[in-house]
Design a protein around this motif. Structure first.
Motif, PDB file in Angstrom:
ATOM      1  N   SER A  28       0.719  -1.231   0.007  1.00 20.49           N
ATOM      2  CA  SER A  28       0.179   0.057   0.297  1.00 20.49           C
ATOM      3  C   SER A  28       0.799   1.342   0.166  1.00 20.49           C
ATOM      4  O   SER A  28       1.735   1.376   0.508  1.00 20.49           O
ATOM      5  CB  SER A  28      -0.939  -0.416   1.633  1.00 20.49           C
ATOM      6  OG  SER A  28      -0.914   1.115   1.595  1.00 20.49           O
ATOM      7  N   THR A  75      -4.989   6.903  -3.333  1.00 15.87           N
ATOM      8  CA  THR A  75      -5.407   5.495  -2.460  1.00 15.87           C
ATOM      9  C   THR A  75      -5.773   4.799  -2.505  1.00 15.87           C
ATOM     10  O   THR A  75      -5.784   3.700  -2.486  1.00 15.87           O
ATOM     11  CB  THR A  75      -4.865   5.640  -0.714  1.00 15.87           C
ATOM     12  OG1 THR A  75      -6.922   6.814  -0.673  1.00 15.87           O
ATOM     13  CG2 THR A  75      -4.487   7.044  -0.564  1.00 15.87           C
ATOM     14  N   ASN A  78      -4.804   2.863  -5.126  1.00 17.43           N
ATOM     15  CA  ASN A  78      -3.200   2.408  -4.788  1.00 17.43           C
ATOM     16  C   ASN A  78      -2.235   2.997  -5.807  1.00 17.43           C
ATOM     17  O   ASN A  78      -1.108   2.201  -5.883  1.00 17.43           O
ATOM     18  CB  ASN A  78      -2.957   0.872  -4.628  1.00 17.43           C
ATOM     19  CG  ASN A  78      -1.986   1.124  -3.855  1.00 17.43           C
ATOM     20  OD1 ASN A  78      -1.480   1.481  -2.839  1.00 17.43           O
ATOM     21  ND2 ASN A  78      -1.564  -0.566  -3.799  1.00 17.43           N
TER      22      ASN A  78
END
Length: 123
Positions: A28, A75, A78
């Protein structure tokens, strides 16, 4: 094992904005203490670190490119993205994204790198 893959147009016209995306798998981009960089290498020149975005979203830029560079992230996907404005033929290079535990990256011996993508600036 983390993997990074650069994507974007291979040809950009002078004065336009170059936009590249790095898609990360196996890790991540919000993981603590990692920094996600953009690096480039032009023919006959040394590797040039352009900038990075950190695990908490903070951004860091090379002073020589700061006025033309923006790095952001998504996010949910990713991914992190490079935008380089007002490009000239001197911005022709292979562009890499990388993960490291340092803000700046200057060698493939530091961290994990994508395979790179060729970007040519030409009319």
């Amino acid at each position: 094992q983390v993997q990074l893959q650069e994507s974007g147009p291979g040809l950009v016209k002078p004065s336009q904005t170059l936009s590249l995306t790095c898609t990360v798998s196996g890790g991540s981009i919000t993981t603590n203490n990692y920094y996600w960089s953009w690096i480039r290498q032009s023919p006959g020149k040394e590797v040039e670190w352009m900038g990075a975005i950190g695990y908490s979203g903070g951004t860091y830029y090379s002073p020589s490119l700061k006025s033309r560079t923006s790095i952001s992230r998504d996010t949910s996907k990713n991914q992190f993205t490079l935008q380089l404005s007002s490009v000239t033929p001197e911005d022709t290079a292979v562009y890499y994204c990388a993960r490291s535990n340092t803000i700046q990256v200057f060698s493939t011996k530091q961290g994990s790198w994508g395979q790179g993508t060729q970007v040519t600036v030409s009319s």
